[in-house]
Design a protein around this motif. Structure first.
Motif, short mmCIF file in Angstrom:
data_model
loop_
_atom_site.label_atom_id
_atom_site.label_comp_id
_atom_site.label_asym_id
_atom_site.label_seq_id
_atom_site.Cartn_x
_atom_site.Cartn_y
_atom_site.Cartn_z
N ARG A 210 0.70 8.41 6.14
CA ARG A 210 1.31 8.95 4.93
C ARG A 210 0.41 8.72 3.72
O ARG A 210 0.25 9.60 2.86
N THR A 211 -0.18 7.52 3.64
CA THR A 211 -1.02 7.17 2.50
C THR A 211 -2.30 8.00 2.48
O THR A 211 -2.70 8.51 1.42
N GLU B 139 7.31 2.04 -0.22
CA GLU B 139 8.67 2.56 -0.25
C GLU B 139 9.65 1.60 0.43
O GLU B 139 10.82 1.51 0.04
N TYR C 276 4.56 -1.01 3.51
CA TYR C 276 4.55 0.30 2.83
C TYR C 276 5.43 0.20 1.59
O TYR C 276 6.54 -0.32 1.62
N TYR D 115 0.86 -1.19 0.00
CA TYR D 115 0.00 0.00 0.00
C TYR D 115 0.89 1.23 0.00
O TYR D 115 2.09 1.15 0.29
N GLY D 116 0.29 2.39 -0.31
CA GLY D 116 1.05 3.63 -0.28
C GLY D 116 0.57 4.61 -1.33
O GLY D 116 -0.45 4.39 -2.00
N GLY E 38 2.63 4.37 8.01
CA GLY E 38 2.39 4.20 6.58
C GLY E 38 0.97 4.58 6.18
O GLY E 38 0.75 5.19 5.13
#
Length: 306
Positions: free
Chosen positions: A296-297, A213, A211, A165-166, A293
Motif C-alpha cells: 500500500r505504501t 492506519e 502501518y 510507516y504508510g 502495508g
C-alpha cells in the motif's frame, strides 16, 4: 458532540487519524497544521486551544526522522520537540476537562530493555545514543503530562507506537525513517538501473513496524472505549530483520540489482519489539500485516511522489 483537535494533522500520523476519526459521526474533528498555528509559539498554541475549546486534543505533531537525521540534527530534534510538547501541555492547564492523547515513540525505552518491551521499562536505563535527544523530548512530555494530571486533574494518555510507516510519510535520501528511506532510494536505484543497492548497517537488527492506519484505529478504539491508562504501547507484534525488510521491498519494488550492507554505518538498537499486551487485552489488534502495508505504501509513493 465531542470536539477533537488534532495537532500535526498534515503529517503521517495526523492525516491517518483525521481520516479514521471522520468515520465516527459523534466526533467533530478540527485539524490544525503549521499553516494556522505555530506550535513553537506558546501564545498561538494557547489561542488555538481557546478558539476550538476541544474536549480532546490529539498531539500528533513532531520533528521526526531516521538514524541519520536524529544523529546529525540532535539539537533541532530535542529543541523543536520540547517546544511543541511543552506548549500544548502548558496551554491546556487552564482547562482540566480537556483529555489529551500524547503520541510518543518506542525510542523512549532503554537500549538494554528486555524484549518484548513492557511499559514498566519506562526510564529504567540508558537510551540508544543515536536518537537520545528525540527520546529525551518525548520522555519530558510524559513527565510533564503526569505532573499536570496529578496537580490539575487532566486525563493524559501517552501512546508509545512502534516504528510507523504508510502514506504521507517523509520519503528522502538521508533524513527518512528506515521504510520510507529504503523505498525512496530503492525506487531510484531501480529507475537508474543501479546494479548494487546499499543498506546501512549489518542488516541484523530486528524491528517491529506498524502501518499508520492501524495506529489511527487504535487511537479511535481508545477514545470510543474510554481507556484512560497513563502509558500504552501500540505495536503489531510482527518482527522482521532489516535484511528481511530489504528483500521484501526488493520484491515489491521489483529492483533487479544486488543488495549489500554497509557495515561502516551504525545499526542502532539491535532489537526493539514492544509488548502490546495491555492494548491487546482490551480488544484491539493490528490488522494490516507488513507485506500488505508495504505494498500500500509503495503504491501511494508511486502515485504521489515518484
Amino acid at each position: 458532540m465531542i470536539k477533537v483537535l488534532i495537532f500535526g494533522s498534515n503529517g503521517l500520523v495526523g492525516r491517518a487519524v483525521t481520516k479514521v476519526f471522520a468515520s465516527n459521526k459523534s466526533l467533530n474533528v478540527f485539524s490544525s497544521t503549521r499553516a494556522d498555528t505555530d506550535l513553537f509559539s506558546y501564545s498561538q498554541t494557547q489561542n488555538k486551544i481557546r478558539e476550538i475549546e476541544p474536549n480532546l486534543i490529539i498531539n500528533a505533531a513532531a520533528r521526526v526522522g531516521g538514524i541519520y537525521a536524529n544523529n546529525t540534527k540532535r539539537t533541532e530534534f530535542i529543541l523543536e520537540n520540547l517546544k511543541i510538547n511543552m506548549n500544548i501541555l502548558e496551554a491546556s492547564i487552564e482547562n482540566p476537562e480537556i483529555k489529551i492523547i500524547n503520541l510518543g515513540s518506542s525510542c523512549i525505552y532503554p537500549l538494554n530493555a528486555e524484549n518484548p518491551i513492557k511499559e514498566e521499562s519506562f526510564m529504567d536505563g540508558k537510551l540508544e545514543p543515536t536518537n537520545s535527544p528525540y527520546a529525551m523530548a518525548k520522555l519530558s512530555s510524559i513527565e510533564l503530562g503526569r505532573s499536570i494530571s496529578n496537580q490539575y486533574g487532566h486525563k493524559i494518555i501517552n501512546l508509545m507506537p512502534t516504528n510507523l510507516y504508510g502514506p504521507y510519510d517523509f520519503f528522502a535520501e538521508k533524513d527518512s525513517h528506515v521504510i520510507p528511506g529504503l523505498i525512496y532510494r530503492m525506487h531510484n536505484a531501480k529507475s537508474s538501473k543501479q546494479e548494487v543497492f546499499k543498506i546501512w548497517g549489518s542488516g541484523k537488527p530486528l524491528r517491529e513496524f506498524l502501518y499508520v492506519e492501524d495506529l489511527a484505529k487504535a487511537i479511535l478504539f481508545i477514545v470510543e472505549n474510554n481507556i484512560e491508562i497513563d502509558l500504552i504501547n501500540i505495536g503489531s507484534n510482527e518482527e522482521v530483520s532489516i535484511k528481511e525488510l530489504g528483500f521484501i521491498l526488493k520484491d515489491i519494488i521489483q529492483y533487479k540489482g544486488e543488495i549489500n550492507f554497509d557495515t561502516s554505518k551504525p545499526d542502532g538498537n539491535p532489537r526493539k519489539l514492544l509488548d502490546s499486551s495491555i492494548i491487546n487485552s482490551h480488544g484491539w489488534k493490528s490488522t494490516v500485516n507488513l507485506e500488505e502495508g508495504l505494498i500500500r505504501t509503495y503504491n501511494w509513493f508511486e502515485e504521489n511522489i515518484a
